[in-house]
Design a protein around this motif. Sequence first.
Motif, PDB file in Angstrom:
ATOM      1  N   ARG A  10       0.950  -1.241   0.103  1.00 60.02           N
ATOM      2  CA  ARG A  10       0.003  -0.002   0.154  1.00 60.02           C
ATOM      3  C   ARG A  10       0.973   1.100  -0.077  1.00 60.02           C
ATOM      4  N   VAL A  11       0.463   2.296  -0.587  1.00 59.98           N
ATOM      5  CA  VAL A  11       1.172   3.504  -0.660  1.00 59.98           C
ATOM      6  C   VAL A  11       1.153   4.113   0.688  1.00 59.98           C
ATOM      7  N   GLY A  12       2.534   4.422   1.052  1.00 61.99           N
ATOM      8  CA  GLY A  12       2.779   4.655   2.458  1.00 61.99           C
ATOM      9  C   GLY A  12       3.334   3.728   3.365  1.00 61.99           C
ATOM     10  N   ASP A  13       3.428   2.379   2.983  1.00 57.25           N
ATOM     11  CA  ASP A  13       3.992   1.303   3.734  1.00 57.25           C
ATOM     12  C   ASP A  13       5.473   1.402   3.696  1.00 57.25           C
ATOM     13  N   ILE A  14       6.181   1.449   4.913  1.00 65.50           N
ATOM     14  CA  ILE A  14       7.586   1.220   5.090  1.00 65.50           C
ATOM     15  C   ILE A  14       8.012  -0.015   4.860  1.00 65.50           C
ATOM     16  N   VAL A  15       8.933  -0.080   3.962  1.00 62.67           N
ATOM     17  CA  VAL A  15       9.430  -1.556   3.491  1.00 62.67           C
ATOM     18  C   VAL A  15      10.756  -1.696   4.001  1.00 62.67           C
ATOM     19  N   ALA A  16      11.554  -0.752   4.420  1.00 56.54           N
ATOM     20  CA  ALA A  16      12.803  -0.917   4.950  1.00 56.54           C
ATOM     21  C   ALA A  16      13.411   0.370   5.554  1.00 56.54           C
ATOM     22  N   SER A 102      21.083   7.513   7.610  1.00 56.45           N
ATOM     23  CA  SER A 102      19.771   6.857   8.146  1.00 56.45           C
ATOM     24  C   SER A 102      18.971   6.711   6.779  1.00 56.45           C
ATOM     25  N   VAL A 103      18.404   5.770   6.497  1.00 56.54           N
ATOM     26  CA  VAL A 103      17.460   5.597   5.240  1.00 56.54           C
ATOM     27  C   VAL A 103      16.269   4.998   5.653  1.00 56.54           C
ATOM     28  N   VAL A 104      15.002   5.425   5.392  1.00 55.78           N
ATOM     29  CA  VAL A 104      13.694   5.097   5.307  1.00 55.78           C
ATOM     30  C   VAL A 104      13.150   4.899   4.139  1.00 55.78           C
ATOM     31  N   ALA A 105      12.721   3.578   3.696  1.00 51.94           N
ATOM     32  CA  ALA A 105      12.231   3.552   2.291  1.00 51.94           C
ATOM     33  C   ALA A 105      10.890   3.084   2.537  1.00 51.94           C
ATOM     34  N   LYS A 106       9.976   3.888   1.679  1.00 56.57           N
ATOM     35  CA  LYS A 106       8.586   3.831   1.862  1.00 56.57           C
ATOM     36  C   LYS A 106       7.776   4.029   0.517  1.00 56.57           C
ATOM     37  N   VAL A 107       6.683   2.984   0.313  1.00 54.53           N
ATOM     38  CA  VAL A 107       6.049   2.837  -0.994  1.00 54.53           C
ATOM     39  C   VAL A 107       5.598   4.399  -1.227  1.00 54.53           C
ATOM     40  N   GLY A 108       5.932   4.987  -2.289  1.00 57.12           N
ATOM     41  CA  GLY A 108       5.533   6.088  -2.945  1.00 57.12           C
ATOM     42  C   GLY A 108       4.178   6.006  -3.937  1.00 57.12           C
ATOM     43  N   GLN A 109       4.369   4.964  -4.641  1.00 54.40           N
ATOM     44  CA  GLN A 109       3.405   4.914  -6.005  1.00 54.40           C
ATOM     45  C   GLN A 109       3.378   3.257  -6.121  1.00 54.40           C
ATOM     46  N   ASP A 120      10.199   5.441  -2.199  1.00 49.05           N
ATOM     47  CA  ASP A 120      10.619   7.013  -1.942  1.00 49.05           C
ATOM     48  C   ASP A 120      11.667   6.536  -0.711  1.00 49.05           C
ATOM     49  N   LEU A 121      12.780   7.063  -0.851  1.00 49.63           N
ATOM     50  CA  LEU A 121      13.879   7.224   0.274  1.00 49.63           C
ATOM     51  C   LEU A 121      13.937   8.401   0.958  1.00 49.63           C
ATOM     52  N   THR A 122      13.963   8.510   2.267  1.00 50.01           N
ATOM     53  CA  THR A 122      14.351   9.482   3.160  1.00 50.01           C
ATOM     54  C   THR A 122      15.751   9.101   3.527  1.00 50.01           C
TER      55      THR A 122
END
Length: 141
Positions: A10-16, A102-109, A120-122
């Motif tokens: 789902r968009v917004g899910d953090i995957v890593a 620090s890396v947060v990977a989140k579903v953007g689309q 999308d990576l922060t």
Amino acid sequence: MAAPALADLRVGDIVAEESFPLTRDSLVRYAGASGDFNPIHYRDDVARAVGLPGVLAHGMLTMGFAVQPVVDWAGDPGRIADYQVRFTRPVVVDPELGAVVSVVAKVGQLDAEAGVARIDLTVKVGEETVLGKAQVRVSLD
């Protein structure tokens, strides 16, 4: 590790999420591996002489760290269809304290028709974003 299924996302899910400590030794090893011996990556006097706050991590090293959690999550580096970033702030590596990326990977689309997820990576050091518009397109189905 099996690849994640697009339908489970789902968009917004953090995957890593992951953090990568950097030291001056890390920079020297990367310089040797990459062949990039620019002295701004290992000499404070040279970095300051050109207007930098101190020794900087190599941009490609930072970019490589940032995508690794997504590669691990995807289960196969061949699933990475595209990876782009903008270098927004240098990573200053303190001689004693180093730096932590620090890396947060989140579903953007999600594109079900193409079987692709945009992740999308922060990417931050402390509270400062060091890579902007960091996006990875991952083929999943």
